[in-house]
Design a protein around this motif. Structure first.
Motif, PDB file in Angstrom:
ATOM      1  N   UNK A 571      35.557  31.811  34.550  1.00  0.00           N
ATOM      2  CA  UNK A 571      34.984  32.939  35.296  1.00  0.00           C
ATOM      3  C   UNK A 571      35.644  33.080  36.661  1.00  0.00           C
ATOM      4  N   UNK A 572      35.929  31.952  37.309  1.00  0.00           N
ATOM      5  CA  UNK A 572      36.546  31.993  38.625  1.00  0.00           C
ATOM      6  C   UNK A 572      37.970  32.529  38.537  1.00  0.00           C
ATOM      7  N   UNK A 573      38.692  32.155  37.482  1.00  0.00           N
ATOM      8  CA  UNK A 573      40.061  32.665  37.296  1.00  0.00           C
ATOM      9  C   UNK A 573      40.033  34.180  37.070  1.00  0.00           C
ATOM     10  N   UNK A 574      39.140  34.644  36.189  1.00  0.00           N
ATOM     11  CA  UNK A 574      39.030  36.088  35.896  1.00  0.00           C
ATOM     12  C   UNK A 574      38.713  36.855  37.172  1.00  0.00           C
ATOM     13  N   UNK A 575      37.770  36.340  37.968  1.00  0.00           N
ATOM     14  CA  UNK A 575      37.390  37.011  39.211  1.00  0.00           C
ATOM     15  C   UNK A 575      38.565  37.062  40.189  1.00  0.00           C
ATOM     16  N   UNK A 576      39.299  35.979  40.305  1.00  0.00           N
ATOM     17  CA  UNK A 576      40.449  35.937  41.221  1.00  0.00           C
ATOM     18  C   UNK A 576      41.546  36.897  40.783  1.00  0.00           C
ATOM     19  N   UNK A 577      41.833  36.953  39.467  1.00  0.00           N
ATOM     20  CA  UNK A 577      42.867  37.858  38.957  1.00  0.00           C
ATOM     21  C   UNK A 577      42.465  39.310  39.210  1.00  0.00           C
ATOM     22  N   UNK A 578      41.206  39.634  38.982  1.00  0.00           N
ATOM     23  CA  UNK A 578      40.744  41.016  39.192  1.00  0.00           C
ATOM     24  C   UNK A 578      40.820  41.422  40.656  1.00  0.00           C
ATOM     25  N   UNK A 579      40.514  40.517  41.556  1.00  0.00           N
ATOM     26  CA  UNK A 579      40.601  40.820  42.983  1.00  0.00           C
ATOM     27  C   UNK A 579      42.055  40.962  43.425  1.00  0.00           C
ATOM     28  N   UNK A 580      42.921  40.180  42.823  1.00  0.00           N
ATOM     29  CA  UNK A 580      44.342  40.204  43.193  1.00  0.00           C
ATOM     30  C   UNK A 580      45.047  41.450  42.650  1.00  0.00           C
ATOM     31  N   UNK A 581      44.687  41.842  41.473  1.00  0.00           N
ATOM     32  CA  UNK A 581      45.412  42.900  40.748  1.00  0.00           C
ATOM     33  C   UNK A 581      45.210  44.254  41.395  1.00  0.00           C
ATOM     34  N   UNK A 582      46.307  45.062  41.463  1.00  0.00           N
ATOM     35  CA  UNK A 582      46.241  46.449  41.910  1.00  0.00           C
ATOM     36  C   UNK A 582      45.641  47.283  40.780  1.00  0.00           C
ATOM     37  N   UNK A 583      44.454  47.819  41.011  1.00  0.00           N
ATOM     38  CA  UNK A 583      43.736  48.522  39.939  1.00  0.00           C
ATOM     39  C   UNK A 583      44.429  49.801  39.495  1.00  0.00           C
ATOM     40  N   UNK A 584      45.368  50.303  40.310  1.00  0.00           N
ATOM     41  CA  UNK A 584      46.071  51.533  39.921  1.00  0.00           C
ATOM     42  C   UNK A 584      47.172  51.258  38.904  1.00  0.00           C
ATOM     43  N   UNK A 585      47.528  49.982  38.740  1.00  0.00           N
ATOM     44  CA  UNK A 585      48.571  49.624  37.781  1.00  0.00           C
ATOM     45  C   UNK A 585      47.961  49.369  36.411  1.00  0.00           C
ATOM     46  N   UNK A 586      48.790  49.569  35.380  1.00  0.00           N
ATOM     47  CA  UNK A 586      48.326  49.326  34.019  1.00  0.00           C
ATOM     48  C   UNK A 586      48.070  47.838  33.824  1.00  0.00           C
ATOM     49  N   UNK A 587      46.908  47.517  33.313  1.00  0.00           N
ATOM     50  CA  UNK A 587      46.534  46.122  33.114  1.00  0.00           C
ATOM     51  C   UNK A 587      46.955  45.645  31.729  1.00  0.00           C
ATOM     52  N   UNK A 588      47.049  44.332  31.588  1.00  0.00           N
ATOM     53  CA  UNK A 588      47.357  43.725  30.299  1.00  0.00           C
ATOM     54  C   UNK A 588      46.107  43.002  29.803  1.00  0.00           C
ATOM     55  N   UNK A 589      46.089  42.690  28.492  1.00  0.00           N
ATOM     56  CA  UNK A 589      44.995  41.892  27.965  1.00  0.00           C
ATOM     57  C   UNK A 589      44.986  40.530  28.665  1.00  0.00           C
ATOM     58  N   UNK A 590      43.795  39.989  28.809  1.00  0.00           N
ATOM     59  CA  UNK A 590      43.641  38.716  29.509  1.00  0.00           C
ATOM     60  C   UNK A 590      42.840  37.777  28.612  1.00  0.00           C
ATOM     61  N   UNK A 591      43.464  36.648  28.216  1.00  0.00           N
ATOM     62  CA  UNK A 591      42.814  35.711  27.299  1.00  0.00           C
ATOM     63  C   UNK A 591      43.100  34.285  27.751  1.00  0.00           C
ATOM     64  N   UNK A 592      42.077  33.435  27.691  1.00  0.00           N
ATOM     65  CA  UNK A 592      42.243  32.035  28.097  1.00  0.00           C
ATOM     66  C   UNK A 592      41.332  31.119  27.265  1.00  0.00           C
ATOM     67  N   UNK A 593      41.783  29.884  27.118  1.00  0.00           N
ATOM     68  CA  UNK A 593      40.964  28.792  26.566  1.00  0.00           C
ATOM     69  C   UNK A 593      41.068  27.624  27.537  1.00  0.00           C
ATOM     70  N   UNK A 594      39.936  27.018  27.855  1.00  0.00           N
ATOM     71  CA  UNK A 594      39.952  25.840  28.736  1.00  0.00           C
ATOM     72  C   UNK A 594      39.228  24.698  28.032  1.00  0.00           C
ATOM     73  N   UNK A 595      39.912  23.542  27.924  1.00  0.00           N
ATOM     74  CA  UNK A 595      39.363  22.353  27.281  1.00  0.00           C
ATOM     75  C   UNK A 595      39.253  21.261  28.348  1.00  0.00           C
ATOM     76  N   UNK A 596      38.052  20.785  28.536  1.00  0.00           N
ATOM     77  CA  UNK A 596      37.812  19.787  29.568  1.00  0.00           C
ATOM     78  C   UNK A 596      37.249  18.517  28.911  1.00  0.00           C
ATOM     79  N   UNK A 597      37.969  17.429  29.143  1.00  0.00           N
ATOM     80  CA  UNK A 597      37.520  16.137  28.585  1.00  0.00           C
ATOM     81  C   UNK A 597      36.471  15.541  29.511  1.00  0.00           C
ATOM     82  N   UNK A 598      35.309  15.210  28.947  1.00  0.00           N
ATOM     83  CA  UNK A 598      34.205  14.695  29.782  1.00  0.00           C
ATOM     84  C   UNK A 598      33.694  13.363  29.249  1.00  0.00           C
ATOM     85  N   UNK A 599      34.510  12.681  28.449  1.00  0.00           N
ATOM     86  CA  UNK A 599      34.057  11.407  27.852  1.00  0.00           C
ATOM     87  C   UNK A 599      33.908  10.323  28.906  1.00  0.00           C
TER      88      UNK A 599
END
Length: 599
Positions: A571-599
């Motif tokens: 969520x923090x990455x998505x929020x940062x990218x949206x704030x950084x991106x110029x909304x007047x430019x054509x956007x691309x699809x945005x997809x991520x997977x995050x795997x965190x080891x907590x053992x």
């Protein structure tokens, strides 16, 4: 010629020759005025004029040449020896015919001997259908405007025309000029009333619910009846191939219908479509743009159909008469063309709205189908916190991620990005997903799975399309992630000690080459290690200066947020990218997977 014969003319009522004095001429003119004004229908008036001329001048034949007949082109009416009234377009032969000479001099002409006027005699003979002996002609004026010429030929009693005859002709020409002017005015007003009524009727239909073809049929029928038309056609410009195609026509024989398609700039219609300027051609043989359709066509009007300043079609009317069309006809056709353009534009907008709605419905269906391809949540695995996110730039996208159950203690993890966007990319992604899952079920090695999917996709998509992807298997018990990278942005492995590794082992993008091979590698996921998979929509997002978000910002964000949950980091990455991106430019699809080891 003796005085007795020179002072005798025929009486219109009884046809008997009688002497005539100045008072008699006045009485005759009063009588003629009564006859001329008794019927101001133009056709009947001209017949009365010709009858008066032949009877009052005791002549065998008469003619009246109008320079502009009923606001149209020049036309000749003749009263022949056998009593027939004939009319036809007949511009005077320049410098030769009687009408041409009278128009040029604007003076009367009386000839009692054609011996020195052989060329002129031939013209008269052809026009009146007789062997001319003598002739008298005068111009017709009304308020200093030259309306035409009246002529009479051959005294019935074989005598010469006299000055008295000429005086009568001059006096009659004044009355004829006034009567013709009044008749043309009445005819013009009647025509205007009919035109206004027709426009009103079509205007009412425009607010109704008629189909486009029905409305255009009514418009073309109205024009066909109001304008001297042999043929009428409405064309539309096809912006795809630059052709002009007939959508509705009247008067076109079936054998000519195949010729009702042309290119912009071809023929008078094509020229009007190219320039956006109306054209009135009263002799098509003299126009360099004319391309024959019907061999009998002599005159043509073509006006553009304009929608928001752009030519969308052409309204074309043709006549088998020379000089058939006037400025009034052009203005009328332009008015109907405007109505046709409104009808066409309204229909096109309606059809576009239906097509757009259908397309939106299809996109909605595709979006819902595509959503079923994506996991509803991350898998719940012992010792791991896993989350994924997909934000398409359009209704459907070309990014894909998935968590795939394989066998106990093993979870397949996939992320992919199709070149391009929209529906086409979504269809390719669906193909990739289906192929990947089919090969996974066969329990092949990862490198074999990608090689087989590559072969299938290479046979199914265009060469400019491909899929970048990472597919791997997480061994939950042994904390080993085995993967192969097919031309995808390298996943980032954030070790607990702060080291960041890029997972690059693999091969070319899927579907790019027919015989691509792939390597695979394994990494160990230690406690507090984080692995981030992402598509280039994350790192290639640009700000207003054109600077990319980049992998360095992405790394810093994950390092700063590593104590958060997997979903919170994404969520923090998505929020940062949206704030950084110029909304007047054509956007691309945005997809991520995050795997965190907590053992």
């Amino acid at each position: 010629m003796n005085q007795q014969s020179s002072d005798r003319i025929s009486n219109y009522d009884d046809g008997q020759a009688r002497s005539i004095s100045n008072a008699g001429i006045e009485h005759l003119l009063i009588e003629a005025s009564h006859i001329l004004n008794s019927d101001l229908e133009l056709q009947q008036l001209l017949k009365n004029v010709l009858k008066i001329l032949t009877d009052y001048l005791n002549a065998e034949a008469s003619a009246i040449y109008l320079t502009s007949y009923a606001s149209g082109g020049p036309e000749l009416f003749t009263f022949t020896v056998d009593g027939k009234v004939i009319n036809r377009p007949h511009p005077p032969t320049e410098g030769i015919g009687v009408a041409a000479r009278v128009i040029e001099t604007k003076s009367p002409l009386m000839i009692n001997d054609f011996n020195s006027e052989e060329a002129l005699k031939c013209c008269v003979d052809e026009k009146l259908g007789l062997s001319s002996r003598n002739l008298v002609a005068t111009p017709i004026f009304y308020k200093d405007q030259l309306l035409g010429v009246i002529e009479v030929a051959n005294k019935k009693d074989k005598t010469d025309f006299s000055e008295t005859d000429l005086t009568i002709m001059k006096a009659l020409s004044e009355q004829i000029g006034l009567a013709i002017s009044n008749a043309e005015l009445i005819q013009s007003l009647r025509k205007k009333n009919i035109e206004i009524q027709s426009l009103y009727e079509v205007g009412k239909l425009l607010s109704g619910k008629l189909e486009l073809e029905e409305l255009l049929q009514i418009i073309i029928e109205q024009v066909f009846n109001l304008v001297k038309a042999r043929l009428a056609t409405i064309y539309l410009v096809d912006p795809k191939d630059g052709s002009i195609r007939e959508v509705i026509s009247m008067g076109v024989p079936p054998e000519y219908e195949s010729k009702l398609t042309m290119k912009i700039g071809e023929g008078i219609t094509g020229w009007v479509a190219k320039t956006g300027q109306a054209a009135v051609i009263n002799n098509v043989a003299e126009n360099r743009h004319y391309v024959p359709l019907l061999p009998e066509t002599k005159s043509e009007i073509a006006v553009p159909l304009l929608s928001r300043g752009k030519v969308i079609g052409v309204f074309n009317v043709e006549s088998d008469q020379l000089n058939a069309y006037s400025r009034d006809d052009l203005e009328l056709l332009q008015t109907f063309a405007s109505q046709a353009a409104i009808s066409i534009e309204r229909d096109l907008l309606y059809r576009q709205s239906l097509e757009q709605k259908a397309f939106r419905d299809e996109l909605d269906i595709a979006r819902r189908i595509q959503q079923t391809f994506l996991p509803k949540s991350g898998p719940r695995l012992l010792d791991y916190d896993i989350a994924g996110v997909n934000i398409p730039s359009e209704a459907v996208g070309g990014d894909y991620y998935d968590f795939i159950d394989i066998v106990e203690n093993q979870c397949g993890i996939a992320i992919a990005d199709v070149s391009g966007k929209g529906m086409g990319a979504a269809l390719i992604m669906a193909t990739y997903r289906a192929s990947l899952k089919a090969e996974i079920r066969n329990n092949f090695a990862i490198r074999t799975i990608l090689a087989k999917v590559n072969s299938l996709l290479y046979e199914s998509i265009n060469r400019e399309n491909y899929v970048t992807a990472v597919y791997g298997v997480l061994d939950i018990r042994n904390h080993i992630f085995t993967y192969s990278n097919a031309g995808h942005p390298p996943p980032l492995l954030f070790k607990a000690n702060g080291e960041v590794q890029e997972l690059t082992c693999g091969g070319y993008a899927v579907g790019m080459f027919s015989d691509s091979t792939y390597e695979e590698a394994s990494i160990y996921m230690g406690r507090d290690d984080i692995m981030l998979m992402y598509t280039d929509g994350v790192t290639e997002a640009r700000d207003e200066r054109g600077e990319e978000f980049g992998t360095n910002r992405l790394r810093e964000l994950v390092l700063q947020s590593r104590n958060l949950s997997a979903k919170e980091i994404l969520d923090k990455i998505v929020d940062s990218v949206n704030k950084f991106r110029d909304s007047s430019l054509e956007a691309d699809d945005l997809t991520m997977i995050l795997i965190k080891s907590i053992k």
